[in-house]
Design a protein around this motif. Structure first.
Motif, PDB file in Angstrom:
ATOM      1  N   GLY A 242       0.797  -1.216   0.000  1.00  0.00           N
ATOM      2  CA  GLY A 242       0.000   0.000   0.000  1.00  0.00           C
ATOM      3  C   GLY A 242       0.828   1.263   0.000  1.00  0.00           C
ATOM      4  N   MET A 243       1.854   1.313   0.823  1.00  0.00           N
ATOM      5  CA  MET A 243       2.669   2.522   0.911  1.00  0.00           C
ATOM      6  C   MET A 243       3.574   2.695  -0.301  1.00  0.00           C
ATOM      7  SD  MET A 243       3.515   3.082   4.945  1.00  0.00           S
ATOM      8  CE  MET A 243       2.159   3.445   6.061  1.00  0.00           C
ATOM      9  N   ARG A 244       4.116   1.587  -0.801  1.00  0.00           N
ATOM     10  CA  ARG A 244       4.934   1.692  -2.001  1.00  0.00           C
ATOM     11  C   ARG A 244       4.097   2.185  -3.182  1.00  0.00           C
ATOM     12  NH1 ARG A 244       6.453  -3.226  -2.445  1.00  0.00           N
ATOM     13  NH2 ARG A 244       4.982  -3.829  -4.063  1.00  0.00           N
ATOM     14  N   SER A 245       2.890   1.656  -3.317  1.00  0.00           N
ATOM     15  CA  SER A 245       2.009   2.078  -4.396  1.00  0.00           C
ATOM     16  C   SER A 245       1.630   3.544  -4.257  1.00  0.00           C
ATOM     17  CB  SER A 245       0.743   1.215  -4.403  1.00  0.00           C
ATOM     18  OG  SER A 245      -0.171   1.666  -5.371  1.00  0.00           O
ATOM     19  N   PHE A 246       1.389   3.986  -3.024  1.00  0.00           N
ATOM     20  CA  PHE A 246       1.023   5.391  -2.798  1.00  0.00           C
ATOM     21  C   PHE A 246       2.163   6.317  -3.232  1.00  0.00           C
ATOM     22  CE2 PHE A 246       0.911   9.280  -0.345  1.00  0.00           C
ATOM     23  CZ  PHE A 246      -0.428   9.648  -0.387  1.00  0.00           C
ATOM     24  N   VAL A 247       3.371   5.969  -2.842  1.00  0.00           N
ATOM     25  CA  VAL A 247       4.535   6.802  -3.181  1.00  0.00           C
ATOM     26  C   VAL A 247       4.758   6.832  -4.685  1.00  0.00           C
ATOM     27  CG1 VAL A 247       7.042   7.010  -2.953  1.00  0.00           C
ATOM     28  CG2 VAL A 247       5.639   6.508  -0.934  1.00  0.00           C
ATOM     29  N   GLU A 248       4.604   5.679  -5.336  1.00  0.00           N
ATOM     30  CA  GLU A 248       4.939   5.578  -6.753  1.00  0.00           C
ATOM     31  C   GLU A 248       3.809   6.007  -7.679  1.00  0.00           C
ATOM     32  OE1 GLU A 248       6.126   1.537  -7.257  1.00  0.00           O
ATOM     33  OE2 GLU A 248       8.027   1.793  -6.149  1.00  0.00           O
ATOM     34  N   GLN A 249       2.538   5.741  -7.264  1.00  0.00           N
ATOM     35  CA  GLN A 249       1.416   5.947  -8.174  1.00  0.00           C
ATOM     36  C   GLN A 249       0.320   6.863  -7.642  1.00  0.00           C
ATOM     37  OE1 GLN A 249       0.127   2.161 -10.171  1.00  0.00           O
ATOM     38  NE2 GLN A 249       1.454   1.206  -8.616  1.00  0.00           N
ATOM     39  N   GLY A 250       0.389   7.196  -6.349  1.00  0.00           N
ATOM     40  CA  GLY A 250      -0.682   7.967  -5.748  1.00  0.00           C
ATOM     41  C   GLY A 250      -1.704   7.068  -5.064  1.00  0.00           C
ATOM     42  N   PRO A 251      -2.700   7.664  -4.388  1.00  0.00           N
ATOM     43  CA  PRO A 251      -3.652   6.887  -3.604  1.00  0.00           C
ATOM     44  C   PRO A 251      -4.577   6.033  -4.469  1.00  0.00           C
ATOM     45  CG  PRO A 251      -4.315   9.181  -3.718  1.00  0.00           C
ATOM     46  CD  PRO A 251      -2.955   9.101  -4.330  1.00  0.00           C
ATOM     47  N   GLY A 252      -4.987   4.885  -3.892  1.00  0.00           N
ATOM     48  CA  GLY A 252      -6.014   4.061  -4.515  1.00  0.00           C
ATOM     49  C   GLY A 252      -5.548   3.221  -5.686  1.00  0.00           C
ATOM     50  N   LYS A 253      -4.266   3.029  -5.866  1.00  0.00           N
ATOM     51  CA  LYS A 253      -3.755   2.272  -7.010  1.00  0.00           C
ATOM     52  C   LYS A 253      -3.207   0.903  -6.627  1.00  0.00           C
ATOM     53  CE  LYS A 253      -4.411   5.857  -9.726  1.00  0.00           C
ATOM     54  NZ  LYS A 253      -5.485   5.855 -10.759  1.00  0.00           N
TER      55      LYS A 253
END
Length: 259
Positions: A242-253
């Motif tokens: 969840g946190m890696r995706s948030f940093v790389e792609q933004g929320p909800g991805k």
């Protein structure tokens, strides 16, 4: 496994189906089978959420009064533990749960619905705890879960009188969460929990545990439960993904692997 209670799995959602026509009276056989099915639903990795359903005509019209009427005090001292266990097994499923209520959800049937996280109700459904009219009180969690859900004054009104609550009143007092046409109850219940399929299962499990356990203790103890569960999630793939995706792609991805 009893044919009266089935676990059906489709697209990550487990349906616990009560099937004892015509009224789904919850006898001892159903109660034992229900405990086993709930434990299976809790453990299976291919189930992310659970719907409890009694069919198109009735959810469950309560315990089997004919069976209970022959029981002595000694018999009931032993049987009352089973009454508590079969709804407790549902409440302890560490996944989102919803009752799909059609027809009647009375007595033990209402208590099954109360043990779920949410209740989707048919517009012509009736719920209630009419045990007082039999000279007894709810014994499968009704006095406790109902009061926590709708408040003590309204719970006393429903339990003391034994009256039936229609769908619109149930929605107004918070006894149910959504009212839909009877034909749409099951699909609406599935829709409500489908959002959790493929989601962060470790985090959802922790959130449910924090809320449910927190309601049983004082605020400071509840905050400590939350702190421990929060910290524990940093040892899971949910947090990493969840946190890696948030940093790389933004929320909800994020796409979670689940548990």
């Amino acid at each position: 496994m009893s044919a009266l209670v089935r676990l059906e799995v489709e697209a990550g959602i487990g349906t616990i189906r009560i099937d004892r026509p015509p009224m789904n009276a919850l006898n001892a056989e159903i109660q034992h089978a229900f405990v086993e099915v709930c434990r299976e639903a809790a453990e299976r990795a291919d189930i992310a959420a659970v719907v409890v359903y009694g069919g198109e005509k009735v959810f469950a019209a309560g315990a089997d009064v004919k069976e209970m009427a022959t029981m002595s005090y000694t018999d009931m001292v032993e049987h009352s533990s089973l009454l508590q266990d079969f709804t407790r097994a549902l409440a302890r499923i560490p996944k989102p749960t919803v009752a799909a209520v059609t027809g009647y959800a009375l007595g033990g049937g209402c208590e099954v619905a109360l043990a779920c996280d949410w209740r989707v109700c048919a517009d012509d459904a009736r719920l209630g705890q009419p045990e007082i009219l039999l000279g007894i009180i709810p014994g499968a969690g009704g006095t406790q879960r109902l009061a926590r859900l709708v408040g003590p004054a309204k719970a006393k009104d429903i339990v003391f009188s034994g009256r039936f609550v229609d769908a619109q009143e149930a929605l107004a007092i918070g006894l149910v969460d959504r009212v839909v046409p009877a034909a749409d109850v099951y699909s609406a219940a599935r829709e409500l929990v489908a959002r959790y399929v493929g989601g962060p299962r470790f985090a959802v499990r922790a959130a449910k545990e924090a809320i449910d356990r927190g309601l049983e203790v004082d605020l400071e103890t509840g905050l400590e439960i939350e702190r421990q569960l929060f910290a524990g999630l940093f040892a899971t793939k949910d947090q990493e993904t969840g946190m890696r995706s948030f940093v790389e792609q933004g929320p909800g991805k994020a796409t979670f692997e689940g548990a």
